[in-house]
Design an enzyme around this catalytic site. Structure first.
Site, PDB file in Angstrom:
ATOM      1  N   ARG A  34     -63.210  -4.899  25.465  1.00 46.84           N
ATOM      2  CA  ARG A  34     -63.157  -5.910  24.398  1.00 46.84           C
ATOM      3  C   ARG A  34     -63.292  -7.339  24.913  1.00 46.84           C
ATOM      4  O   ARG A  34     -63.683  -8.213  24.150  1.00 46.84           O
ATOM      5  CB  ARG A  34     -61.863  -5.745  23.603  1.00 46.84           C
ATOM      6  CG  ARG A  34     -61.915  -4.435  22.831  1.00 46.84           C
ATOM      7  CD  ARG A  34     -60.799  -4.266  21.867  1.00 46.84           C
ATOM      8  NE  ARG A  34     -60.923  -2.985  21.178  1.00 46.84           N
ATOM      9  CZ  ARG A  34     -60.043  -2.507  20.335  1.00 46.84           C
ATOM     10  NH1 ARG A  34     -58.965  -3.210  20.046  1.00 46.84           N
ATOM     11  NH2 ARG A  34     -60.229  -1.346  19.754  1.00 46.84           N
ATOM     12  N   ASP A 144     -55.665 -11.782   7.243  1.00 43.70           N
ATOM     13  CA  ASP A 144     -55.791 -11.148   8.554  1.00 43.70           C
ATOM     14  C   ASP A 144     -55.640 -12.239   9.615  1.00 43.70           C
ATOM     15  O   ASP A 144     -55.873 -13.428   9.352  1.00 43.70           O
ATOM     16  CB  ASP A 144     -57.141 -10.446   8.724  1.00 43.70           C
ATOM     17  CG  ASP A 144     -57.108  -9.377   9.817  1.00 43.70           C
ATOM     18  OD1 ASP A 144     -56.990  -8.185   9.490  1.00 43.70           O
ATOM     19  OD2 ASP A 144     -57.175  -9.747  11.007  1.00 43.70           O
TER      20      ASP A 144
HETATM   21  C1  LIG Z   1     -56.854  -1.211  11.873  1.00 44.50           C
HETATM   22  S1  LIG Z   1     -57.079  -2.662  10.928  1.00 44.50           S
HETATM   23  C2  LIG Z   1     -56.432  -2.143   9.360  1.00 44.50           C
HETATM   24  C3  LIG Z   1     -57.270  -2.601   8.203  1.00 44.50           C
HETATM   25  C4  LIG Z   1     -56.816  -2.116   6.834  1.00 44.50           C
HETATM   26  N1  LIG Z   1     -55.476  -2.556   6.526  1.00 44.50           N
HETATM   27  C5  LIG Z   1     -56.904  -0.607   6.755  1.00 44.50           C
HETATM   28  O1  LIG Z   1     -55.888   0.071   6.773  1.00 44.50           O
HETATM   29  O2  LIG Z   1     -58.021  -0.089   6.694  1.00 44.50           O
HETATM   30  C6  LIG Z   1     -55.782  -3.693  11.579  1.00 44.50           C
HETATM   31  C7  LIG Z   1     -55.956  -5.168  11.279  1.00 44.50           C
HETATM   32  O3  LIG Z   1     -54.750  -5.851  11.623  1.00 44.50           O
HETATM   33  C8  LIG Z   1     -55.058  -7.132  12.088  1.00 44.50           C
HETATM   34  N2  LIG Z   1     -53.908  -7.651  12.859  1.00 44.50           N
HETATM   35  C9  LIG Z   1     -53.485  -7.261  14.080  1.00 44.50           C
HETATM   36  N3  LIG Z   1     -52.410  -7.974  14.456  1.00 44.50           N
HETATM   37  C10 LIG Z   1     -52.131  -8.826  13.428  1.00 44.50           C
HETATM   38  C11 LIG Z   1     -51.134  -9.814  13.205  1.00 44.50           C
HETATM   39  N4  LIG Z   1     -50.196 -10.091  14.130  1.00 44.50           N
HETATM   40  N5  LIG Z   1     -51.165 -10.497  12.037  1.00 44.50           N
HETATM   41  C12 LIG Z   1     -52.116 -10.227  11.104  1.00 44.50           C
HETATM   42  N6  LIG Z   1     -53.075  -9.309  11.251  1.00 44.50           N
HETATM   43  C13 LIG Z   1     -53.087  -8.615  12.402  1.00 44.50           C
HETATM   44  C14 LIG Z   1     -56.314  -6.923  12.907  1.00 44.50           C
HETATM   45  O4  LIG Z   1     -57.053  -8.112  13.053  1.00 44.50           O
HETATM   46  C15 LIG Z   1     -57.038  -5.844  12.105  1.00 44.50           C
HETATM   47  O5  LIG Z   1     -58.029  -6.391  11.269  1.00 44.50           O
END
Ligand SMILES: C[S@@+](CC[C@H](N)C(=O)[O-])C[C@H]1O[C@@H](n2cnc3c(N)ncnc32)[C@H](O)[C@@H]1O
Length: 281
Positions: A34, A144
């Protein structure tokens, strides 16, 4: 070249402190995959030089934020897991609409929305099955941490591969237009969605009270204390009769006793235990 232990430890600490993302030992390959592209993009010949630069800085700056963005896992799809959306359609929304009939207002939060498939799925569900909401005040807040995914979400442009994942063909025809090789969400579907950057572990901005909170497949990356902190904060912005949806591998059990699981067909959602057991469901 493989990442050194010291560099990996530094990135682990950076991801943990800035985004609560836990990178276990053994995830060196993930960090290499990454961050190598970002290192090149930023003009560093090697990953080691790039991380060296990050480590030499005394404050967290744009390069650190870009690194955290690159380290996030953004896997998502339209109507992910299917059943939560079915439960909403069949059980929860009809009831919620009755409960909110006077206020004529529904407020939904898609927290950690990634590239937007979740908030657009919610918007399509409402448009398709609840036309009576057309003159209600509907707000879908989609947040996000990652500016990269938020940009995609805000644009609402998807590849054929992305729309093939979870989106019924009839919805594709009805809610998207094809432009070149991309599918664009129609503006009408976007009008109730607000996209905003928000890091769940930083202080939260003032949020409206929510009827529904979707925070799925993000806390899975966090440690127990962070999960507890986030669940507690959500409690303060969940309306009575409001429901929380987590990912299929996630739960509030053993984390926050104020939530109670509520089973709808094949889905578990959570609501707050009423003070003194006063309301049901
Ligand atoms: C696996 S995706 C899940 C997307 C959607 N909620 C789903 O279930 O399909 C996880 C998301 O969490 C976000 N993320 C990770 N750490 C975070 C944080 N501390 N605060 C906000 N978003 C975060 C990432 O950028 C990513 O887009």
């Amino acid at each position: 070249m493989a990442i050194s232990k010291a560099d990996f430890d530094y990135i682990v600490q950076l991801a943990q402190s800035q985004a609560a993302i836990v990178l276990e030992p053994g995830k060196e390959y993930l960090v290499e995959n990454r961050l190598t592209g970002l290192a090149e993009q930023e003009g560093f010949g090697t990953l080691a030089k790039f991380i060296g630069k990050l480590r030499s800085e005394t404050t967290i700056n744009g390069l650190h934020h870009k690194s955290i963005d690159a380290l996030t896992t953004n896997e998502t799809s339209f109507f992910r897991d299917f059943h939560p959306f079915e439960s909403l359609r069949k059980h929860l929304l009809p009831r919620l609409i009755e409960q909110r009939a006077e206020a004529r207002q529904l407020t939904v939060w898609s927290a950690a929305c990634s590239t937007g498939q979740e908030p657009y799925s919610l918007a399509m569900l409402l448009a398709e099955h609840f036309p009576q909401l057309r003159d209600w005040k509907i707000t879908i807040l989609a947040t996000d941490l990652s500016p990269t995914v938020l940009k995609v979400a805000g644009a609402g442009h998807y590849s054929q591969f992305e729309v093939n994942r979870g989106l019924p063909a009839a919805y594709l025809v009805k809610y998207f237009t094809k432009q070149g090789d991309r599918w664009h969400i129609k503006p009408d579907l976007k009008k109730n969605i607000q996209f905003r950057a928000m890091n769940l572990i930083q202080p939260w901005p003032i949020l409206p009270p929510f009827d529904l909170v979707f925070i799925r497949n993000v806390m899975i990356y966090f440690d127990v204390d962070t999960k507890k902190m986030i669940l507690k904060r959500i409690r303060n912005c969940l309306l009575p009769h409001g429901h929380l949806f987590l990912g299929t591998a996630e739960t509030t059990i053993n984390l926050d006793p104020e939530y109670q699981p509520v089973m709808f067909d094949k889905t578990v959602a959570y609501n707050l235990r009423p003070p003194g057991g006063l309301w049901a469901g």
